[in-house]
Design an enzyme around this catalytic site. Structure first.
Site, short mmCIF file in Angstrom:
data_model
loop_
_atom_site.label_atom_id
_atom_site.label_comp_id
_atom_site.label_asym_id
_atom_site.label_seq_id
_atom_site.Cartn_x
_atom_site.Cartn_y
_atom_site.Cartn_z
CE LYS A 216 27.56 58.29 10.44
NZ LYS A 216 27.15 57.67 9.22
CB CYS A 270 31.76 57.36 7.17
SG CYS A 270 30.84 58.75 6.51
#
Ligand SMILES: NC(=O)c1ccc[n+]([C@@H]2O[C@H](COP(=O)([O-])OP(=O)(O)OC[C@H]3O[C@@H](n4cnc5c(N)ncnc54)[C@H](O)[C@@H]3O)[C@@H](O)[C@H]2O)c1
Length: 421
Positions: A216, A270
């Protein structure tokens, strides 16, 4: 595919941009979901079938699930068969990951365990965090066994399944995207996958927890490094008085080149955050990843200098269009546009800055205290200003007719008005 479809109850801890859509996706498929949040207003909104954030189609999904009785909300963690943790994972001063929210959520889950549950971390986290959850749970519940202690027959399984949805398309992507599910053991991964099979139509790929955590972070660092390349090109082209958009479109005619679009910086929860988790995990080795962060973080300051370069020595206000970190959403977290307004206000304290952000009703706290910054309607900002800077390509800004910008000095940081103004 598992042969035994998931039938248990799920508690989702954290009802934000990730936890609430996940809750709704499960509840729409008939799973009984209890959403948990420490924010009482969020809980009250969800209990009433309302959505406290702007995300297409989420309102219908939440209202429907609440009306059917499959989605409820509380400030207290209940007993459940699966626990999904979707709380924030920001960084602290010095760009070290802040795992305090994950730890607090874990500690709230621990007393509710009876044995037989799966605990899934959804929050984006540095490698080793899922293992830490297993260790924190073991410290709180010495009466149970956890996968780092008993790999074959733990009382409770622990896994990581990072989220990779795009804000603005969350309800589509939460179903369609492939999912990586990493277990502390292969058994944990298989158990967690059963929960995702309820609503996920993409491929569910099983791995170990640390690899899922790192994968991720790699996804977002890949984006950050590539955006940094485009932003550095923009800076170079500004210096050389060349049109970066023209040059990128020419270069992208090469069959194996795909340069991304430059912009005013990188924002959001993010891409602007996660690369720092890699840097923190391997500071000596993550040189390009660190530099990309620095290049992207320098971009708002460069935009401020360009706006100032357009300003005539008069009292006329400046129109700044957009505050969100990307188009057509209301999320201001880590937004470069907010940073630009802040820096410009400090550099030009006597100039009124007319900020237009149709997705919010109030300025965020960090701007509301600044006396020369005002949240304004688009028409007013355009009527009063000579300089207009497009910071976010919200559709209603991109669609502005060329006449609306006639006689203005324009800075288009997104290339949305290219060839028109
Ligand atoms: N937003 C995205 O597009 C996105 C995409 C992929 C991954 N992620 C990751 O998902 C995680 C969650 O992000 P988000 O955008 O949903 O955050 P968010 O801030 O929108 O939501 C988090 C929620 O958790 C609640 N919360 C905090 N501590 C809690 C606790 N101890 N118990 C219960 N609730 C608690 C907060 O009140 C908030 O409502 C982060 O790790 C983020 O990096 C987000």
């Amino acid at each position: 595919m598992s042969e035994t479809p998931w039938t248990g109850d799920v508690a989702v801890i954290g009802l934000g941009y990730i936890g609430l859509p996940t809750s709704a996706a499960l509840a729409m498929h008939g799973v009984k979901v209890m959403g948990v949040d420490i924010n009482a207003r969020t809980v009250a909104a969800v209990q009433a079938g309302q959505v406290p954030i702007v995300e297409p189609d989420l309102d219908v999904a939440v209202a429907g699930a609440v009306a059917r009785g499959t989605l409820t909300a509380s400030t207290e963690v209940p007993q459940a068969d699966a626990f999904m943790i979707a709380v924030p994972t920001p960084f602290q001063d010095g760009y070290e990951p802040d795992l305090s929210y994950v730890k607090a959520a874990t500690q709230a889950i621990a007393p509710q365990l009876r044995g037989g549950e799966i605990v899934i971390l959804e929050s984006t986290s540095p490698p080793g965090t899922t293992l830490k959850i297993s260790e924190w749970l073991a410290a709180a519940r010495p009466d149970l066994t956890f996968p780092h202690q008993d790999a074959e027959h733990p009382s409770v399984n622990v896994a990581h399944c990072p989220e990779r949805v795009l804000p603005g398309r969350i309800m589509v992507e939460i179903v369609a995207n492939d999912r990586v599910v990493g277990g502390i053991t292969p058994g944990c991964a298989a158990r967690a996958a059963e929960v995702y099979e309820v609503f996920c139509k993409g491929q569910i790929v099983l791995t170990d927890a640390a690899s899922a955590e790192m994968a991720k972070l790699v996804e977002n660092s890949f984006r950050d490094v590539n955006i940094a390349f485009a932003n550095e090109l923009a800076h170079i082209c500004e210096h050389l008085d060349l049109d970066v958009w023209e040059i990128i479109s020419l270069a992208n005619h090469h069959p194996r080149v795909n340069v991304l679009n430059p912009g005013p910086g990188v924002g959001g929860h993010c891409i602007a955050v996660d690369p720092w988790f890699i840097v923190a995990a391997a500071p000596e080795h993550a040189q390009l990843i660190r530099k990309a962060r620095e290049v992207n973080d320098a971009r708002p300051g460069e935009v401020v200098q360009r706006v100032r370069g357009l300003m005539a020595p008069n009292e006329k206000p400046v129109a700044l269009l957009g505050l969100a970190f990307k188009a057509d959403i209301d999320d201001l977290r880590e937004s470069p546009a907010v940073e630009i307004v802040k820096e410009l206000a400090a550099a030009e304290p006597n100039r009124r800055l007319l900020v237009v952000e149709p997705h919010v009703d109030f300025l965020p706290l960090e701007l509301s205290a600044i006396k020369n910054v005002e949240l304004t309607a688009l028409g007013t900002a355009l009527a009063e200003s000579e300089v207009v800077a497009l910071l976010v390509d919200h559709r209603r800004f991109s669609d502005l007719p060329a006449e609306a910008l006639a006689n203005k000095s324009v800075l288009d940081t997104r290339g949305a008005w290219r060839g028109r103004a």
